[in-house]
Design a protein around this motif. Structure first.
Motif, PDB file in Angstrom:
ATOM      1  N   THR A 154       0.872  -1.447  -0.011  1.00 23.72           N
ATOM      2  CA  THR A 154       0.078   0.129   0.200  1.00 23.72           C
ATOM      3  C   THR A 154       0.940   1.259  -0.008  1.00 23.72           C
ATOM      4  OG1 THR A 154      -0.223  -0.185   2.461  1.00 23.72           O
ATOM      5  CG2 THR A 154      -2.038  -1.166   1.247  1.00 23.72           C
ATOM      6  N   GLY A 155       2.127   1.196  -0.025  1.00 26.33           N
ATOM      7  CA  GLY A 155       3.031   2.330  -0.045  1.00 26.33           C
ATOM      8  C   GLY A 155       3.388   3.168   1.340  1.00 26.33           C
ATOM      9  N   HIS A 156       2.504   2.555   2.511  1.00 29.82           N
ATOM     10  CA  HIS A 156       2.817   2.904   3.640  1.00 29.82           C
ATOM     11  C   HIS A 156       4.171   2.480   4.460  1.00 29.82           C
ATOM     12  CE1 HIS A 156      -1.534   3.327   3.589  1.00 29.82           C
ATOM     13  NE2 HIS A 156      -1.650   4.197   4.463  1.00 29.82           N
ATOM     14  N   ALA A 157       4.558   3.104   5.442  1.00 28.20           N
ATOM     15  CA  ALA A 157       5.628   2.481   6.543  1.00 28.20           C
ATOM     16  C   ALA A 157       5.102   1.531   7.183  1.00 28.20           C
ATOM     17  CB  ALA A 157       6.230   3.866   7.186  1.00 28.20           C
ATOM     18  N   PRO A 158       5.819   0.429   7.481  1.00 29.94           N
ATOM     19  CA  PRO A 158       5.554  -0.478   8.224  1.00 29.94           C
ATOM     20  C   PRO A 158       4.841  -0.332   9.795  1.00 29.94           C
ATOM     21  CG  PRO A 158       7.489  -1.156   7.313  1.00 29.94           C
ATOM     22  CD  PRO A 158       7.304   0.188   7.194  1.00 29.94           C
ATOM     23  N   ASP A 159       5.382   0.873  10.411  1.00 29.67           N
ATOM     24  CA  ASP A 159       4.812   1.332  11.311  1.00 29.67           C
ATOM     25  C   ASP A 159       3.672   2.471  11.297  1.00 29.67           C
ATOM     26  OD1 ASP A 159       6.489   3.399  10.638  1.00 29.67           O
ATOM     27  OD2 ASP A 159       7.551   3.833  12.337  1.00 29.67           O
ATOM     28  N   ASP A 160       3.286   2.508  10.320  1.00 27.24           N
ATOM     29  CA  ASP A 160       2.147   3.382  10.099  1.00 27.24           C
ATOM     30  C   ASP A 160       0.587   2.748  10.647  1.00 27.24           C
ATOM     31  OD1 ASP A 160       3.487   5.515   9.000  1.00 27.24           O
ATOM     32  OD2 ASP A 160       2.705   5.059   6.653  1.00 27.24           O
ATOM     33  N   LEU A 161      -0.248   3.732  11.061  1.00 29.20           N
ATOM     34  CA  LEU A 161      -1.282   2.922  11.914  1.00 29.20           C
ATOM     35  C   LEU A 161      -2.138   2.183  10.931  1.00 29.20           C
ATOM     36  CD1 LEU A 161      -3.171   2.965  14.457  1.00 29.20           C
ATOM     37  CD2 LEU A 161      -4.291   4.862  13.344  1.00 29.20           C
ATOM     38  N   ALA A 162      -2.301   2.428   9.703  1.00 32.37           N
ATOM     39  CA  ALA A 162      -3.104   1.428   8.738  1.00 32.37           C
ATOM     40  C   ALA A 162      -2.770   0.027   8.524  1.00 32.37           C
ATOM     41  CB  ALA A 162      -3.094   2.263   7.349  1.00 32.37           C
ATOM     42  N   PRO A 163      -1.130  -0.072   8.223  1.00 34.53           N
ATOM     43  CA  PRO A 163      -1.019  -1.538   7.883  1.00 34.53           C
ATOM     44  C   PRO A 163      -0.764  -2.023   9.259  1.00 34.53           C
ATOM     45  CG  PRO A 163       0.984  -0.107   7.745  1.00 34.53           C
ATOM     46  CD  PRO A 163      -0.268   1.065   7.853  1.00 34.53           C
ATOM     47  N   ARG A 164      -0.575  -1.537  10.547  1.00 32.34           N
ATOM     48  CA  ARG A 164      -0.644  -2.035  11.782  1.00 32.34           C
ATOM     49  C   ARG A 164      -1.956  -2.446  12.200  1.00 32.34           C
ATOM     50  NH1 ARG A 164       1.506   1.871  15.821  1.00 32.34           N
ATOM     51  NH2 ARG A 164       1.270  -0.086  17.161  1.00 32.34           N
ATOM     52  N   MET A 165      -3.038  -1.782  12.004  1.00 39.32           N
ATOM     53  CA  MET A 165      -4.360  -2.227  12.400  1.00 39.32           C
ATOM     54  C   MET A 165      -4.879  -3.345  11.362  1.00 39.32           C
ATOM     55  SD  MET A 165      -5.246  -0.645  14.990  1.00 39.32           S
ATOM     56  CE  MET A 165      -6.724  -1.104  14.714  1.00 39.32           C
ATOM     57  N   GLN A 166      -4.462  -3.116  10.153  1.00 35.89           N
ATOM     58  CA  GLN A 166      -4.732  -4.295   9.139  1.00 35.89           C
ATOM     59  C   GLN A 166      -4.246  -5.422   9.688  1.00 35.89           C
ATOM     60  OE1 GLN A 166      -3.975  -2.723   5.422  1.00 35.89           O
ATOM     61  NE2 GLN A 166      -5.848  -1.550   5.332  1.00 35.89           N
ATOM     62  N   ALA A 167      -2.848  -5.681  10.040  1.00 35.60           N
ATOM     63  CA  ALA A 167      -2.320  -6.816  10.412  1.00 35.60           C
ATOM     64  C   ALA A 167      -2.858  -7.521  11.821  1.00 35.60           C
ATOM     65  CB  ALA A 167      -0.908  -6.390  10.620  1.00 35.60           C
ATOM     66  N   VAL A 168      -3.154  -6.645  12.595  1.00 36.47           N
ATOM     67  CA  VAL A 168      -3.797  -7.138  13.983  1.00 36.47           C
ATOM     68  C   VAL A 168      -5.228  -7.617  13.426  1.00 36.47           C
ATOM     69  CG1 VAL A 168      -4.895  -6.388  16.009  1.00 36.47           C
ATOM     70  CG2 VAL A 168      -2.771  -5.354  15.570  1.00 36.47           C
ATOM     71  N   MET A 169      -6.072  -7.125  12.664  1.00 34.91           N
ATOM     72  CA  MET A 169      -7.331  -7.683  12.408  1.00 34.91           C
ATOM     73  C   MET A 169      -7.186  -9.061  11.550  1.00 34.91           C
ATOM     74  SD  MET A 169      -9.594  -4.150  11.581  1.00 34.91           S
ATOM     75  CE  MET A 169      -8.717  -3.699  10.195  1.00 34.91           C
ATOM     76  N   LEU A 170      -6.113  -8.947  10.691  1.00 33.19           N
ATOM     77  CA  LEU A 170      -5.869 -10.058   9.977  1.00 33.19           C
ATOM     78  C   LEU A 170      -5.555 -11.277  10.869  1.00 33.19           C
ATOM     79  CD1 LEU A 170      -5.560 -11.754   7.187  1.00 33.19           C
ATOM     80  CD2 LEU A 170      -3.318 -10.488   6.850  1.00 33.19           C
ATOM     81  N   ASN A 171      -4.759 -10.915  11.765  1.00 38.08           N
ATOM     82  CA  ASN A 171      -4.125 -11.940  12.518  1.00 38.08           C
ATOM     83  C   ASN A 171      -5.015 -12.477  13.407  1.00 38.08           C
ATOM     84  OD1 ASN A 171      -1.954 -13.455  13.571  1.00 38.08           O
ATOM     85  ND2 ASN A 171      -1.233 -11.812  15.017  1.00 38.08           N
ATOM     86  N   GLY A 172      -5.919 -11.553  14.002  1.00 38.53           N
ATOM     87  CA  GLY A 172      -7.026 -12.047  14.895  1.00 38.53           C
ATOM     88  C   GLY A 172      -8.018 -13.025  13.756  1.00 38.53           C
ATOM     89  N   VAL A 173      -8.349 -12.821  12.693  1.00 35.06           N
ATOM     90  CA  VAL A 173      -9.054 -13.562  11.827  1.00 35.06           C
ATOM     91  C   VAL A 173      -8.483 -14.990  11.594  1.00 35.06           C
ATOM     92  CG1 VAL A 173      -9.903 -13.829   9.521  1.00 35.06           C
ATOM     93  CG2 VAL A 173     -10.188 -11.749  10.869  1.00 35.06           C
ATOM     94  N   LEU A 174      -7.336 -15.009  11.573  1.00 35.09           N
ATOM     95  CA  LEU A 174      -6.662 -16.263  11.287  1.00 35.09           C
ATOM     96  C   LEU A 174      -6.762 -17.190  12.469  1.00 35.09           C
ATOM     97  CD1 LEU A 174      -3.367 -15.125   9.208  1.00 35.09           C
ATOM     98  CD2 LEU A 174      -5.595 -16.104   8.245  1.00 35.09           C
ATOM     99  N   ARG A 175      -6.460 -16.551  13.728  1.00 29.12           N
ATOM    100  CA  ARG A 175      -6.258 -17.263  14.930  1.00 29.12           C
ATOM    101  C   ARG A 175      -7.719 -17.945  15.076  1.00 29.12           C
ATOM    102  NH1 ARG A 175      -7.763 -16.130  19.825  1.00 29.12           N
ATOM    103  NH2 ARG A 175      -8.222 -13.726  19.344  1.00 29.12           N
ATOM    104  N   VAL A 176      -8.664 -16.914  15.051  1.00 24.25           N
ATOM    105  CA  VAL A 176     -10.127 -17.484  15.333  1.00 24.25           C
ATOM    106  C   VAL A 176     -10.368 -18.537  14.348  1.00 24.25           C
ATOM    107  CG1 VAL A 176     -12.510 -16.950  15.339  1.00 24.25           C
ATOM    108  CG2 VAL A 176     -10.645 -15.309  16.452  1.00 24.25           C
ATOM    109  N   ALA A 177     -10.025 -18.534  13.082  1.00 26.29           N
ATOM    110  CA  ALA A 177     -10.331 -19.471  12.211  1.00 26.29           C
ATOM    111  C   ALA A 177      -9.903 -20.801  12.399  1.00 26.29           C
ATOM    112  CB  ALA A 177      -9.830 -19.012  10.560  1.00 26.29           C
ATOM    113  N   VAL A 178      -8.699 -20.890  12.931  1.00 23.31           N
ATOM    114  CA  VAL A 178      -8.035 -22.230  13.249  1.00 23.31           C
ATOM    115  C   VAL A 178      -8.704 -22.683  14.533  1.00 23.31           C
ATOM    116  CG1 VAL A 178      -5.963 -23.416  14.153  1.00 23.31           C
ATOM    117  CG2 VAL A 178      -5.963 -21.801  12.389  1.00 23.31           C
TER     118      VAL A 178
END
Length: 210
Positions: A154-178
Protein backbone atom coordinates in the motif's frame (compact mmCIF):
# COMPACT_ATOMS: atom_id res chain seq x y z
CA UNK A 1 54.88 -32.03 13.24
CA UNK A 2 51.40 -30.70 13.86
CA UNK A 3 49.36 -32.36 16.58
CA UNK A 4 46.14 -34.13 15.74
CA UNK A 5 43.39 -31.57 15.23
CA UNK A 6 45.87 -28.73 14.49
CA UNK A 7 46.33 -27.24 11.05
CA UNK A 8 43.66 -29.49 9.61
CA UNK A 9 45.64 -32.65 10.36
CA UNK A 10 43.97 -35.78 11.68
CA UNK A 11 40.39 -36.93 11.46
CA UNK A 12 37.62 -34.64 12.61
CA UNK A 13 35.90 -35.83 15.74
CA UNK A 14 32.21 -35.72 16.56
CA UNK A 15 29.15 -35.51 14.35
CA UNK A 16 29.05 -32.98 11.51
CA UNK A 17 26.76 -30.03 12.27
CA UNK A 18 23.16 -30.42 11.17
CA UNK A 19 21.88 -28.37 8.27
CA UNK A 20 18.97 -25.97 8.82
CA UNK A 21 16.49 -28.37 7.17
CA UNK A 22 17.75 -31.14 9.45
CA UNK A 23 17.35 -28.91 12.50
CA UNK A 24 13.83 -28.00 11.40
CA UNK A 25 12.98 -31.69 10.99
CA UNK A 26 14.24 -32.41 14.52
CA UNK A 27 12.18 -29.56 15.95
CA UNK A 28 9.08 -30.84 14.15
CA UNK A 29 9.61 -34.38 15.46
CA UNK A 30 9.93 -32.97 18.97
CA UNK A 31 6.74 -30.95 18.49
CA UNK A 32 4.75 -33.97 17.30
CA UNK A 33 5.84 -36.13 20.20
CA UNK A 34 5.23 -33.35 22.72
CA UNK A 35 1.65 -32.88 21.52
CA UNK A 36 1.04 -36.61 21.59
CA UNK A 37 2.22 -36.80 25.19
CA UNK A 38 0.45 -33.61 26.26
CA UNK A 39 -2.83 -34.87 24.82
CA UNK A 40 -2.46 -38.25 26.49
CA UNK A 41 -1.36 -37.23 29.97
CA UNK A 42 -1.44 -33.45 30.25
CA UNK A 43 1.33 -30.87 30.20
CA UNK A 44 2.05 -30.93 33.94
CA UNK A 45 2.50 -34.72 33.97
CA UNK A 46 4.78 -34.78 30.93
CA UNK A 47 8.50 -34.39 31.50
CA UNK A 48 11.16 -33.06 29.18
CA UNK A 49 12.89 -36.42 29.49
CA UNK A 50 9.78 -38.20 28.18
CA UNK A 51 9.54 -35.84 25.21
CA UNK A 52 13.21 -36.29 24.36
CA UNK A 53 13.00 -40.08 24.61
CA UNK A 54 9.88 -40.18 22.41
CA UNK A 55 11.53 -37.94 19.80
CA UNK A 56 14.71 -40.03 19.82
CA UNK A 57 17.01 -37.21 20.96
CA UNK A 58 18.98 -36.50 24.12
CA UNK A 59 17.68 -34.08 26.71
CA UNK A 60 20.70 -31.91 25.95
CA UNK A 61 19.77 -31.81 22.27
CA UNK A 62 16.17 -31.01 23.10
CA UNK A 63 17.19 -28.02 25.21
CA UNK A 64 19.19 -26.70 22.26
CA UNK A 65 15.94 -26.36 20.35
CA UNK A 66 13.53 -25.11 23.01
CA UNK A 67 13.33 -22.55 25.82
CA UNK A 68 10.62 -24.33 27.80
CA UNK A 69 8.63 -27.55 27.76
CA UNK A 70 5.63 -25.80 26.22
CA UNK A 71 7.80 -24.21 23.52
CA UNK A 72 8.31 -27.69 22.05
CA UNK A 73 5.04 -27.30 20.14
CA UNK A 74 5.90 -24.05 18.38
CA UNK A 75 6.82 -25.54 14.96
CA UNK A 76 3.31 -26.98 14.59
CA UNK A 77 1.81 -23.54 15.19
CA UNK A 78 4.00 -21.40 12.95
CA UNK A 79 3.53 -23.32 9.69
CA UNK A 80 0.16 -21.80 8.85
CA UNK A 81 1.28 -18.25 9.58
CA UNK A 82 4.45 -18.70 7.52
CA UNK A 83 2.32 -19.98 4.63
CA UNK A 84 0.02 -16.97 5.00
CA UNK A 85 2.96 -14.58 4.78
CA UNK A 86 4.22 -16.31 1.62
CA UNK A 87 0.78 -16.13 0.04
CA UNK A 88 0.52 -12.41 0.83
CA UNK A 89 3.96 -11.67 -0.63
CA UNK A 90 3.26 -13.60 -3.83
CA UNK A 91 -0.29 -12.37 -4.45
CA UNK A 92 -0.44 -9.92 -7.43
CA UNK A 93 -0.35 -6.29 -6.36
CA UNK A 94 -3.24 -5.39 -8.66
CA UNK A 95 -5.62 -7.83 -6.95
CA UNK A 96 -6.98 -7.42 -3.40
CA UNK A 97 -5.69 -9.86 -0.81
CA UNK A 98 -9.28 -10.68 0.08
CA UNK A 99 -9.48 -12.65 -3.15
CA UNK A 100 -6.52 -14.79 -2.15
CA UNK A 101 -8.10 -15.77 1.15
CA UNK A 102 -11.48 -16.24 -0.45
CA UNK A 103 -10.24 -18.64 -3.10
CA UNK A 104 -7.91 -20.80 -1.06
CA UNK A 105 -7.01 -21.37 2.53
CA UNK A 106 -3.80 -19.56 3.51
CA UNK A 107 -2.73 -22.59 5.50
CA UNK A 108 -0.68 -25.47 4.13
CA UNK A 109 -2.16 -28.90 3.67
CA UNK A 110 -0.13 -31.11 6.02
CA UNK A 111 -0.38 -34.84 6.23
CA UNK A 112 -3.17 -36.40 8.20
CA UNK A 113 -0.91 -36.92 11.23
CA UNK A 114 0.09 -33.26 11.45
CA UNK A 115 -3.48 -32.10 10.86
CA UNK A 116 -4.60 -34.19 13.80
CA UNK A 117 -1.67 -32.95 15.91
CA UNK A 118 -2.48 -29.30 15.21
CA UNK A 119 -6.12 -29.92 16.07
CA UNK A 120 -5.18 -31.63 19.34
CA UNK A 121 -2.76 -28.84 20.18
CA UNK A 122 -5.17 -25.97 19.56
CA UNK A 123 -7.81 -27.76 21.61
CA UNK A 124 -5.31 -28.07 24.45
CA UNK A 125 -4.75 -24.29 24.42
CA UNK A 126 -8.22 -23.82 25.88
CA UNK A 127 -7.22 -25.30 29.24
CA UNK A 128 -3.42 -25.38 29.27
CA UNK A 129 -2.18 -21.87 30.09
CA UNK A 130 1.40 -22.56 29.00
CA UNK A 131 0.34 -23.76 25.56
CA UNK A 132 -2.12 -20.88 25.25
CA UNK A 133 0.75 -18.48 25.91
CA UNK A 134 2.79 -20.05 23.09
CA UNK A 135 -0.23 -19.91 20.74
CA UNK A 136 -0.77 -16.21 21.45
CA UNK A 137 2.96 -15.44 21.23
CA UNK A 138 3.18 -17.08 17.80
CA UNK A 139 0.40 -14.80 16.57
CA UNK A 140 1.93 -11.77 18.27
CA UNK A 141 5.20 -12.45 16.43
CA UNK A 142 3.33 -12.66 13.12
CA UNK A 143 1.79 -9.19 13.37
CA UNK A 144 4.87 -7.14 12.38
CA UNK A 145 5.49 -9.55 9.50
CA UNK A 146 1.97 -9.00 8.19
CA UNK A 147 2.29 -5.24 8.76
CA UNK A 148 5.44 -5.05 6.65
CA UNK A 149 3.82 -6.95 3.80
CA UNK A 150 0.68 -4.82 3.91
CA UNK A 151 2.78 -1.66 4.05
CA UNK A 152 4.76 -2.70 0.98
CA UNK A 153 1.55 -3.36 -0.92
CA UNK A 154 0.00 0.00 0.00
CA UNK A 155 3.01 2.33 0.06
CA UNK A 156 2.87 2.92 3.81
CA UNK A 157 5.68 2.66 6.33
CA UNK A 158 5.45 -0.56 8.37
CA UNK A 159 4.88 1.41 11.58
CA UNK A 160 2.03 3.50 10.12
CA UNK A 161 -1.31 3.00 11.81
CA UNK A 162 -3.15 1.59 8.77
CA UNK A 163 -0.94 -1.47 8.07
CA UNK A 164 -0.50 -2.14 11.78
CA UNK A 165 -4.25 -2.17 12.39
CA UNK A 166 -4.90 -4.27 9.29
CA UNK A 167 -2.23 -6.74 10.45
CA UNK A 168 -3.85 -7.01 13.87
CA UNK A 169 -7.28 -7.64 12.34
CA UNK A 170 -5.97 -10.18 9.83
CA UNK A 171 -4.01 -11.96 12.54
CA UNK A 172 -7.08 -12.19 14.75
CA UNK A 173 -9.14 -13.59 11.90
CA UNK A 174 -6.58 -16.31 11.22
CA UNK A 175 -6.34 -17.27 14.88
CA UNK A 176 -10.12 -17.52 15.29
CA UNK A 177 -10.39 -19.49 12.05
CA UNK A 178 -8.05 -22.18 13.33
CA UNK A 179 -9.73 -22.23 16.72
CA UNK A 180 -13.14 -22.54 15.09
CA UNK A 181 -11.92 -25.56 13.15
CA UNK A 182 -10.18 -27.21 16.11
CA UNK A 183 -12.63 -26.43 18.88
CA UNK A 184 -15.85 -27.28 17.07
CA UNK A 185 -14.63 -30.26 15.04
CA UNK A 186 -16.35 -29.37 11.73
CA UNK A 187 -15.21 -32.67 10.25
CA UNK A 188 -18.13 -34.24 12.10
CA UNK A 189 -20.36 -32.21 9.83
CA UNK A 190 -18.54 -33.36 6.72
CA UNK A 191 -16.49 -30.14 6.43
CA UNK A 192 -12.77 -30.49 5.85
CA UNK A 193 -10.14 -28.50 7.72
CA UNK A 194 -9.33 -26.51 4.59
CA UNK A 195 -13.00 -25.69 3.90
CA UNK A 196 -13.69 -24.78 7.52
CA UNK A 197 -10.78 -22.35 7.74
CA UNK A 198 -11.42 -20.87 4.29
CA UNK A 199 -15.08 -20.27 5.14
CA UNK A 200 -14.22 -18.52 8.40
CA UNK A 201 -11.46 -16.40 6.86
CA UNK A 202 -13.58 -15.41 3.88
CA UNK A 203 -16.52 -14.44 6.08
CA UNK A 204 -14.38 -12.30 8.39
CA UNK A 205 -12.26 -10.60 5.74
CA UNK A 206 -15.29 -9.51 3.74
CA UNK A 207 -15.51 -6.42 5.94
CA UNK A 208 -11.80 -5.61 6.10
CA UNK A 209 -10.02 -3.08 3.84
CA UNK A 210 -7.62 -5.58 2.30
Amino acid sequence: MAKRGEGGAGPRRGRPPRSEPQKAAVRMDIAREAVRLFAAQGVADTTVEEIARAAGVSVRTLWRHIASKEECVRPLLTGGLDATARLMREWPRDRPLREAFGQTTPFPAPGAADTAAVGDLVRLTRDEAGLRAVWLQVHHDAEPVFARILAERTGHAPDDLAPRMQAVMLNGVLRVAVEEWAWHRPEREGLSRTDAISRTVHFALAGLPL
